[in-house]
Design an enzyme around this catalytic site. Structure first.
Site, PDB file in Angstrom:
ATOM      1  N   THR A 420       0.854  -1.189   0.000  1.00 25.44           N
ATOM      2  CA  THR A 420       0.000   0.000   0.000  1.00 25.44           C
ATOM      3  C   THR A 420       0.887   1.235   0.000  1.00 25.44           C
ATOM      4  O   THR A 420       1.885   1.296   0.736  1.00 25.44           O
ATOM      5  CB  THR A 420      -0.948   0.007   1.213  1.00 25.44           C
ATOM      6  OG1 THR A 420      -1.740   1.204   1.188  1.00 25.44           O
ATOM      7  CG2 THR A 420      -0.210  -0.077   2.526  1.00 25.44           C
ATOM      8  N   HIS A 472       2.413 -11.699  14.006  1.00 17.20           N
ATOM      9  CA  HIS A 472       3.457 -12.216  14.887  1.00 17.20           C
ATOM     10  C   HIS A 472       3.241 -13.694  15.219  1.00 17.20           C
ATOM     11  O   HIS A 472       4.134 -14.344  15.768  1.00 17.20           O
ATOM     12  CB  HIS A 472       3.508 -11.387  16.174  1.00 17.20           C
ATOM     13  CG  HIS A 472       4.889 -11.241  16.736  1.00 17.20           C
ATOM     14  ND1 HIS A 472       5.925 -12.069  16.383  1.00 17.20           N
ATOM     15  CD2 HIS A 472       5.400 -10.357  17.642  1.00 17.20           C
ATOM     16  CE1 HIS A 472       7.022 -11.704  17.044  1.00 17.20           C
ATOM     17  NE2 HIS A 472       6.728 -10.674  17.797  1.00 17.20           N
TER      18      HIS A 472
END
Length: 501
Positions: A420, A472
């Site tokens: 993006t 994560h």
């Protein structure tokens, strides 16, 4: 009578949705003729007629959920029903709009809107009831949570609208009629928000017909039956076992708690305007929040000196455009650098599926594009096989299709990693949100002339901050930091990925 059975749906697929019946009750059918289309979360399946004859029964309506082995309907073997004999209609089908004063009329139907899209919202009609329309003239757009689908007039005539703007509709639903005689269709009924599901013997839509029959005959509570089937589904053996056991005396039902009254919408102030969110905007909001709630999101940052890329671009941009017919931008360099980093750190190009990690050895890069209706992320397929010119052309085509509202569902699905670029709007730094189920998203930002230390001296260089948001649960901090370092190295020395180093 020959049963129409739900086929095996494939490994780990325990249920499917009725997408479309191609025949109605009473229609003649031939052996191996397509009768119904099923959709699962992975593939679409076609179910054909088991024999020659007449479609005698439809047990599940479009939109119902079925399991492997469920009886979808029955075919009466032999000759088709006589033309003058009225065949019983399936109760689950919505009633057709009446014809205009006996004159022929053509229904305006919602088309199939693609895999996993079960409903949409009617946009603003371009015509009013009673207006004359020409064949193929645009009538209305149906907004889904992914794309907008245009519906054109199927014939010349006079339009009668039966689904007003804002109504929720499903594929195949009739939303209007066009009377070919020139008279508006009389008293067309208003379309309901969605056709009612076919009545079943249980409140649980996942019960097969055989299980529903056992549950209904023995007055069983499906929630009290111990399920042993796939995905926790109740099998016929589970229902029969529960029926053979003594049922405990039903405890008196507690008085239903009074539902808290819904909070009324706050009053609008004099200079405020209340506008209903589009379906696309609602979906963006929902999926972004789901992303935050699902993934263990973390963002790490780095900065890159864009001097080498800018010098290379300025040197060759005219020759590049003349040779390839497209301008040389920065995005192609970032895509190439990203793919090189993904190949070295495959966890960033992976996703979680239950308790498994799926490592993807293909590189379908999503490129976020801002449009008037909201943010969309079209996917550049097999970007690792494209040259810089191929990447620029692919991104240019996807960007134009996004802004024109011409993206297809296939162009919006299946990305493995997203980029993006907030820098085109002047963003200096941000923490992008993951495009689930992807494990990473790279944020580009504005290029700013800043003083930096180079070989012990202060120099003014064009610098950009990079941000990598990652899941994560899959990606460790070391991998995330290394990923950004590799992108930085490739961009500051572009010969590295041009030479595949």
């Amino acid at each position: 009578m020959a049963d129409i059975l739900t086929p095996a749906l494939g490994e780990s697929v325990a249920e499917a949705t009725i997408a479309k019946w191609t025949k109605k009750v009473g229609d003649p059918v031939r052996r191996d003729e397509l009768l119904v289309e099923l959709e699962t979360d992975k593939v679409s399946l076609e179910v054909v007629s088991p024999a020659d004859g007449t479609l005698g029964e439809i047990a599940f309506a479009e939109g119902d959920t079925v399991t492997p082995g469920a009886i979808l309907g029955k075919v009466t073997e032999g000759a088709a029903a006589p033309a003058g004999e009225a065949a019983p209609k399936a109760e689950s089908k919505p009633a057709e709009a009446p014809k205009a004063g006996g004159a022929a009329s053509v229904p305006v139907q919602v088309p199939t809107m693609g895999e996993s899209v079960a409903e949409g919202s009617v946009g603003t009609w371009q015509k009013k009831s009673g207006d004359r329309v020409a064949k193929d003239e645009l009538l209305v757009e149906i907004e889904t949570d992914k794309v907008a689908v245009e519906i054109s007039a199927p014939a010349d005539g006079v339009l009668t609208i039966s689904a007003e703007a804002g109504s929720t509709v499903t594929p195949g639903q009739v939303i209007g009629q066009i009377a070919a005689s020139g008279e508006a269709a009389a008293s067309a009924p208003k379309a309901e928000a969605a056709p009612a599901k076919a009545s079943s013997g249980s409140d649980d839509p996942h019960l097969s017909p055989a299980v529903q029959r056992v549950v209904a005959e023995n007055n069983l509570d499906p929630k009290a039956i111990q399920a042993t089937g796939p995905k926790g589904n109740i099998t016929k053996a589970d229902a029969l076992k529960a029926a053979s056991q003594p049922q405990p005396a039903a405890a008196p039902a507690p008085a239903p708690a009074k539902a808290a009254p819904a909070a009324p919408p706050r009053a609008d102030q004099p200079r405020e305007e209340r506008v209903k969110m589009t379906r696309l905007r609602q979906t963006i909001a929902r999926r972004l929040k789901e992303s935050q709630n699902t993934a263990a999101q973390l963002t790490t940052f780095n900065e890159v000196d864009m001097s080498a890329i800018m010098a290379l671009r300025n040197r060759y941009k005219d020759a590049f455009e003349k040779h390839h017919g497209i301008k040389l931008g920065f995005m192609s360099f970032f895509v190439k650098a990203t793919i090189a980093a993904l190949k070295e750190l495959p966890a960033v190009n992976a996703e979680i599926d239950g308790t498994d990690i799926i490592y993807k050895n293909h590189y379908d890069i999503g490129v976020a594009v801002g449009t008037e209706k909201g943010l969309v992320v079209p996917v550049l397929r097999d970007a690792d096989t494209l040259s810089l010119a191929g990447v620029e052309k692919g991104i240019g085509d996807l960007g134009r299709a996004a802004r024109d509202g011409n993206l297809t569902l296939d162009q919006l699905q299946g990305g493995t990693f997203t980029i993006t670029n907030g820098g085109v709007y002047g963003s200096l730094m941000s923490t992008p949100i993951l495009n689930m189920p992807q494990a990473g998203i790279l944020g580009m930002h504005n290029i700013v002339q800043r003083p930096v230390a180079v070989d012990g001296k202060v120099e003014i260089r064009p610098m950009m901050y990079l941000a990598l948001s990652y899941d994560h649960r899959i990606v460790d901090g070391k991998e995330a930091v290394t990923f950004l370092v590799r992108i930085k190295e490739h961009l500051e020395d572009p010969q590295r990925f041009l030479l595949d180093l």
